[in-house]
Design an enzyme around this catalytic site. Sequence first.
Site, mmCIF file in Angstrom:
data_model
loop_
_atom_site.group_PDB
_atom_site.id
_atom_site.type_symbol
_atom_site.label_atom_id
_atom_site.label_comp_id
_atom_site.label_asym_id
_atom_site.label_seq_id
_atom_site.Cartn_x
_atom_site.Cartn_y
_atom_site.Cartn_z
ATOM 1 N N ASP A 172 9.233 5.805 7.440
ATOM 2 C CA ASP A 172 8.866 7.106 8.007
ATOM 3 C C ASP A 172 7.819 7.847 7.170
ATOM 4 O O ASP A 172 7.313 8.891 7.580
ATOM 5 C CB ASP A 172 10.117 7.979 8.197
ATOM 6 N N GLY A 173 7.542 7.348 5.966
ATOM 7 C CA GLY A 173 6.524 7.999 5.124
ATOM 8 C C GLY A 173 7.049 9.158 4.294
ATOM 9 O O GLY A 173 6.290 9.768 3.534
ATOM 10 N N ARG A 223 2.987 13.215 -8.739
ATOM 11 C CA ARG A 223 3.035 12.277 -9.862
ATOM 12 C C ARG A 223 1.681 12.267 -10.561
ATOM 13 O O ARG A 223 0.646 12.337 -9.902
ATOM 14 C CB ARG A 223 3.367 10.911 -9.286
ATOM 15 N N GLY A 254 0.824 -1.219 0.000
ATOM 16 C CA GLY A 254 0.000 0.000 0.000
ATOM 17 C C GLY A 254 0.848 1.254 0.000
ATOM 18 O O GLY A 254 2.078 1.210 0.035
ATOM 19 N N GLY A 293 2.647 3.600 1.465
ATOM 20 C CA GLY A 293 3.289 3.861 2.752
ATOM 21 C C GLY A 293 3.840 5.267 2.858
ATOM 22 O O GLY A 293 4.184 5.732 3.947
ATOM 23 N N ASP A 337 7.380 4.109 -10.832
ATOM 24 C CA ASP A 337 8.318 3.940 -9.735
ATOM 25 C C ASP A 337 9.777 3.959 -10.185
ATOM 26 O O ASP A 337 10.374 2.932 -10.471
ATOM 27 C CB ASP A 337 8.017 2.650 -8.959
ATOM 28 N N ASP A 364 3.949 -5.006 -7.470
ATOM 29 C CA ASP A 364 3.319 -3.732 -7.096
ATOM 30 C C ASP A 364 3.844 -2.592 -7.959
ATOM 31 O O ASP A 364 3.328 -1.471 -7.876
ATOM 32 C CB ASP A 364 3.534 -3.422 -5.608
HETATM 33 P P1 AMP Z 1 8.747 0.990 -3.751
HETATM 34 O O1 AMP Z 1 10.042 0.259 -3.582
HETATM 35 O O2 AMP Z 1 8.893 2.479 -3.864
HETATM 36 O O3 AMP Z 1 7.897 0.413 -4.816
HETATM 37 O O4 AMP Z 1 7.951 0.800 -2.378
HETATM 38 C C1 AMP Z 1 7.566 -0.464 -1.873
HETATM 39 C C2 AMP Z 1 6.708 -0.288 -0.654
HETATM 40 O O5 AMP Z 1 7.452 0.337 0.389
HETATM 41 C C3 AMP Z 1 5.475 0.581 -0.849
HETATM 42 O O6 AMP Z 1 4.439 0.050 -0.060
HETATM 43 C C4 AMP Z 1 5.933 1.932 -0.341
HETATM 44 O O7 AMP Z 1 4.856 2.735 0.064
HETATM 45 C C5 AMP Z 1 6.795 1.512 0.836
HETATM 46 N N1 AMP Z 1 7.791 2.545 1.205
HETATM 47 C C6 AMP Z 1 8.903 2.882 0.519
HETATM 48 N N2 AMP Z 1 9.575 3.863 1.172
HETATM 49 C C7 AMP Z 1 8.863 4.143 2.293
HETATM 50 C C8 AMP Z 1 9.034 5.063 3.398
HETATM 51 N N3 AMP Z 1 10.065 5.894 3.466
HETATM 52 N N4 AMP Z 1 8.085 5.063 4.353
HETATM 53 C C9 AMP Z 1 7.035 4.234 4.300
HETATM 54 N N5 AMP Z 1 6.812 3.345 3.315
HETATM 55 C C10 AMP Z 1 7.722 3.300 2.320
HETATM 56 MG MG MG Z 2 6.246 1.070 -5.780
#
Ligand code: AMP
Ligand code: MG
Length: 500
Positions: free
Chosen positions: A134-135, A185, A99, A101, A272, A262
Amino acid sequence: MPAPSDSPTRTSSAIVGLECTFADRLPPLSVPWRGADAPEPTLLVVNEELAAALGLDVAALRSADGVAILSGAAAPADATPVATAYAGHQFGGYAPTLGDGRALLLGELIDVDGHRVDLQLKGSGPTPFSRGGDGFAVVAPMLREYLVSEAMYALGVPTTRSLAVVATGRDVHRTGTEPGAVLTRVAAGHLRVGTFEYAARRPELVQPLADYAIARHYPELVDLPEDDNRYLAFLEAVLDCQAALVAKWMLVGFVHGVMNTDNTTISGETIDYGPCAFIDAFDLSAVFSSIDHGGRYAFGNQPAALKWNLARFAETLLTLMAAEPDEAIGAATAVLGTFDDRYNRYLVEGMLAKIGLAGDVGASDLIDDLLALMSDHRADWTGTFRALANDLRGDHASLATLIPSEHSDPWLHRWHTALDVLGRDRGQTADAMDRINPLYIPRNHQLDAALRAATHGDFATFERLLAAVTHPFEYRGEWEDLAAAAPPSFTDAFHTFCGT
Ligand code: AMP
Ligand code: MG
């Protein structure tokens, strides 16, 4: 998880008219949420051409109210931002709840051409899907996504786009302290294979999700009766778009780096831009991501990785395809079995066009032999196709620096013969090649230098590189240095990072 207490209830009218059909029609697949506050929001870059195409008022976006939305600190007045739910297979392992994050779907806009697009913030603060993260996001990776996604768009590769990057003024902890940032985005949609994997855990959700995706991305299938294999046609449509997409990645030398389910969209757009990179020398085994130890998502493995992801997608649709599991599996397997032919057709068509032989399917041996030459001599992928066009015009110097002429001559002779048989004029062929083979791509060494400078507040290098890669086919003397390959010593030591 309650909304963070420092989250504002602030609203702004700088962006109006957002709709939220996804959240309205599929409530279990998202959570209404708000962004974190931004101590000192500063607009770093805004895409005026894209804003205009979205019917947005650029002056309003640049205003304090606009920047407040783009930082996540204020919500558009008439919108209900949400964090969306999805699952995913990451490097082959299933994660049932990923989801958004660190992202918020602000809503949907209808652009000036009448297409519905999502507006999403990335890096806007923690959500119920943040797990241990940390979001937040930081300046360099968000500028990286901005530049690379806009470069891909200019190269003609389906992709999410970037509207803006705002520095939030928040210190974010990574290996050290980094300046926080939010990327806005724009996407045809944010549905992913992972969205279907998430929905498949509650079987009653799959059909409404599939119908929503079909109506939004494949409207030509809406009127297919359910018992006339509408969902099989949907699988086939997504497979075909994604096969075409990954063929385009291969044609421009793009390594996505994290092809988890995802990050495989239903719309067929690239999404991404975390650990992605462009190859310099042609090398099917090229891997840049620091976490891809096994080379699962190596340059040459991308079609196989996609096919694997599409099999996971097909599994989520089986219950919609036929009442009998065996029948559904048989039908889905037959569609998946068409992947190799479709992908190869897209790749060969594209490669033939790159050497001025579009439509000459009998010339595929020439492609194989050119790739072997490039591989043997570690020839720069992007540079070779422009050098071939120059060679056709009688300028042999640039090709000779990439492949010694005693090795390229026999191939050039066969190529010229193929062009002559088709009656193709050499000058016109060279010009046609230059219209599809880029001069300027986001070269890893140049992008790295631009992002380092931008992190320290100097945007000149970034702006110059952005201008070149968004006009990738257009020779300009002032950009001569940007067409140069990286020194091999840089490429050999170069790594990219996820989720930063
Ligand atoms: P990604 O590698 O960008 O496709 O992210 C994979 C998952 O990790 C997704 O659910 C993102 O929302 C979560 N995510 C990546 N970086 C962060 C972050 N700094 N804080 C919270 N969730 C993260
Ligand atoms: Mg992603």
